[in-house]
Scaffold this motif. Structure first.
Motif, PDB file in Angstrom:
ATOM      1  N   VAL A  43      36.913  39.765  35.481  1.00  0.00           N
ATOM      2  CA  VAL A  43      35.984  39.649  36.606  1.00  0.00           C
ATOM      3  C   VAL A  43      36.515  38.711  37.688  1.00  0.00           C
ATOM      4  O   VAL A  43      36.551  39.069  38.877  1.00  0.00           O
ATOM      5  CB  VAL A  43      34.593  39.185  36.114  1.00  0.00           C
ATOM      6  N   GLY A  44      36.966  37.517  37.299  1.00  0.00           N
ATOM      7  CA  GLY A  44      37.523  36.581  38.283  1.00  0.00           C
ATOM      8  C   GLY A  44      38.733  37.182  38.970  1.00  0.00           C
ATOM      9  O   GLY A  44      38.904  37.055  40.194  1.00  0.00           O
ATOM     10  N   GLY A  45      39.553  37.842  38.181  1.00  0.00           N
ATOM     11  CA  GLY A  45      40.741  38.495  38.736  1.00  0.00           C
ATOM     12  C   GLY A  45      40.375  39.587  39.714  1.00  0.00           C
ATOM     13  O   GLY A  45      40.994  39.741  40.775  1.00  0.00           O
ATOM     14  N   ALA A  46      39.334  40.354  39.372  1.00  0.00           N
ATOM     15  CA  ALA A  46      38.900  41.463  40.218  1.00  0.00           C
ATOM     16  C   ALA A  46      38.392  40.943  41.564  1.00  0.00           C
ATOM     17  O   ALA A  46      38.743  41.464  42.624  1.00  0.00           O
ATOM     18  CB  ALA A  46      37.803  42.259  39.513  1.00  0.00           C
ATOM     19  N   ARG A  47      37.583  39.906  41.517  1.00  0.00           N
ATOM     20  CA  ARG A  47      37.038  39.371  42.773  1.00  0.00           C
ATOM     21  C   ARG A  47      38.135  38.748  43.619  1.00  0.00           C
ATOM     22  O   ARG A  47      38.135  38.877  44.848  1.00  0.00           O
ATOM     23  CB  ARG A  47      35.950  38.337  42.472  1.00  0.00           C
ATOM     24  N   PHE A  48      39.044  38.069  42.959  1.00  0.00           N
ATOM     25  CA  PHE A  48      40.135  37.456  43.705  1.00  0.00           C
ATOM     26  C   PHE A  48      41.005  38.537  44.345  1.00  0.00           C
ATOM     27  O   PHE A  48      41.392  38.433  45.511  1.00  0.00           O
ATOM     28  CB  PHE A  48      40.972  36.564  42.786  1.00  0.00           C
ATOM     29  N   LEU A  49      41.278  39.589  43.600  1.00  0.00           N
ATOM     30  CA  LEU A  49      42.110  40.672  44.141  1.00  0.00           C
ATOM     31  C   LEU A  49      41.449  41.347  45.339  1.00  0.00           C
ATOM     32  O   LEU A  49      42.114  41.750  46.290  1.00  0.00           O
ATOM     33  CB  LEU A  49      42.411  41.703  43.048  1.00  0.00           C
TER      34      LEU A  49
END
Lengths: 333, 333
Positions: free
Chosen positions: A11-17
């Motif tokens: 989730v954190g990775g998705a939002r950052f991406l």
């Protein structure tokens, strides 16, 4: 062409991406709403599991759905408008994990992926096929490895030590069983997936998403050859703190940090990643404004540090974080 | 205890079995609404297929759903209240056969079965596990074989001969490509599933459901050792004509009969099955009232024959057919 590599969890990775993509559109516009920059996400596969005969890859899916704009923003995971008719049937048959929900729309992805894997495709090829369906705005998803390296957790359960799949520890026990160690099962024989080392070697910036430093970023870096490729790359490496105001934003990453003896603070995570060239990774580190007091300690380690609001509320706030990361990496328009 | 064995295909087999169960409750009541009789269905697996990485077994499922009372009576196949959310996803990914629908509820069954098969269970054991969920009123489902013996169809397609899976011929082409032959792929190495030969040997009556004589009953009998077990059993063998008024009730069974040079008539199908002891199977044969003119020809072959309405409108009409079959087999209360 500017090449940006992001090491990412779910989730954190998705939002950052999503923020990196938005910032790339602004910084390197292609004139038609997109970007000339190439963004590659190297994604954690340690949470992957065989469940009901299907291969599930939660982090890859979270990122795919988020970048495609079909994720459930409210709930924080899975597809928007999801239903659970199949799962209810599976429960009646006693198949699967009763504490792990497989949504109907999500199952379409799992069945497609599994059928390709059973046909002999590698995970990276299956991911490539899955992502053909969606418009990810040019972001390329690469599993860290095609090999099945699942994260297991050694826990103390009453009087006995036992080992369980990360998903069970995380989702079933909400990380409440004290973890003694994390194990990447079968990691010795694993290799980075095709494209991963090339992406790292040719990157202009390598960013660590504000994902779980232990079981997301740590798991990616644990694939043999991957950490070495990152530290040996010509690109600057900039990390984004997953700690905001001395606490994890969501999830239970603090339980993972505690298990490996790292304090839940922006400075401690920076220290855990370490300074590049001194056995560590980082050239730069972004902390939240609320953790500004940690900047001195980070700077003392000769890691370039900036502070800004790190809560990823929307595409704009995420893009601002990506912008700060690219600035620290010296990647300008 | 009276033991009844039924050789069966999908929809016709399911309706007939519902009638056999109903008649068994009347003829051999257990005092609490059930029956003391043991009913075993030996079910065609030639329609089975791998689809989207899942093992589908249409005839076993039709029978299971019908006996459990969760079938879609109106549509004639699948589960009542079915939806197709997963299928729509699979289509987007280009997985599966676009002309073959996998319902969401049905997919629960397919996923459960496939996960057990992937774990190493045999089909018969998977069927046993699936049926534990449902109350089938004491009917035991046995796949004819645990081995993957799929029916393929040799067709003339324009100028070329080709072979396709029965499901493709049946569902995609609606049996419109002229069939030249039916092939049971891999049948040489196949064996009857555990329990099949025992059920046949200990039966008091062996009934042939009014299923497709070629690709349902014929396929069951094609498993090595199975036809021999049936003809060598001590029980009388009684068949129910799938032809009513000189036509097939539903489906496209006439295309299958035509392919093997059998006329679509109750007498021709009886002749195709043949008289037991003279290279055939039948001791008795039930024809529809509308086909009464065929009775003389059947009787001339020394096959005992009765006529009654054979259209299975509901449990009562189906039970009446089962009653007549049991009467012909000499199985009385």
């Amino acid at each position: 062409m500017t090449r940006i590599v992001v090491l990412a969890g779910g989730v954190g990775g998705a939002r950052f991406l999503r923020g990196v993509r938005e910032e790339a559109r602004r910084r390197f516009p292609d004139g038609s709403g997109g970007t000339t920059a190439a963004i590659a996400a190297i994604v954690n596969t340690g949470d992957d599991a065989w469940l009901a005969g299907l291969r599930i890859t939660p982090d890859l899916d979270s990122i795919m759905y988020t970048l495609a704009g079909v994720n459930d923003e409210q709930r924080g995971w899975g597809r928007l408008g999801e239903s659970e008719r199949v799962s209810a049937e599976l429960r009646e048959y006693g198949v699967g994990w009763p504490w792990f929900t497989l949504g109907d729309l999500d199952l379409g992805t799992h069945i497609a992926r599994t059928s390709w894997l059973r046909d002999g495709l590698r995970l990276s090829a299956a991911v490539e096929r899955l992502t053909r369906r969606w418009d990810l705005g040019g972001v390329r998803l690469l599993p860290a490895t095609d090999d099945e390296v699942e994260t297991h957790v050694r826990v103390r359960d009453g009087d006995v030590d036992r080992e369980l799949h990360f998903q069970e520890w995380w989702t079933r026990y909400r990380a409440a069983l004290p973890a003694r160690a994390f194990v990447q099962r079968g990691v010795e024989a694993a290799q980075p997936a095709p494209g991963v080392l090339d992406a790292i070697a040719s990157a202009d910036a390598i960013l660590l998403a504000p994902s779980n430093p232990v079981v997301s970023i740590g798991t990616v870096l644990g694939i043999p050859g991957l950490r070495q490729a990152v530290t040996g790359a010509s690109a600057p490496i900039v990390g984004v703190s997953p700690i905001i105001g001395g606490a994890v934003v969501r999830g239970m990453a603090d339980a993972c940090l505690a298990a490996i003896g790292v304090e839940t603070s922006a400075a401690a995570v920076a220290e855990h990643y370490g300074r590049r060239g001194r056995g560590g990774l980082l050239d730069g580190w972004l902390v939240d404004d609320r953790d500004a007091e940690s900047m001195a300690a980070v700077a003392a380690s000769e890691i370039a540090v900036s502070s800004l609001p790190l809560l990823m509320r929307d595409a704009d706030t995420s893009a601002a974080i990506a912008a700060a990361a690219l600035d620290l990496a010296g990647v300008h328009r």
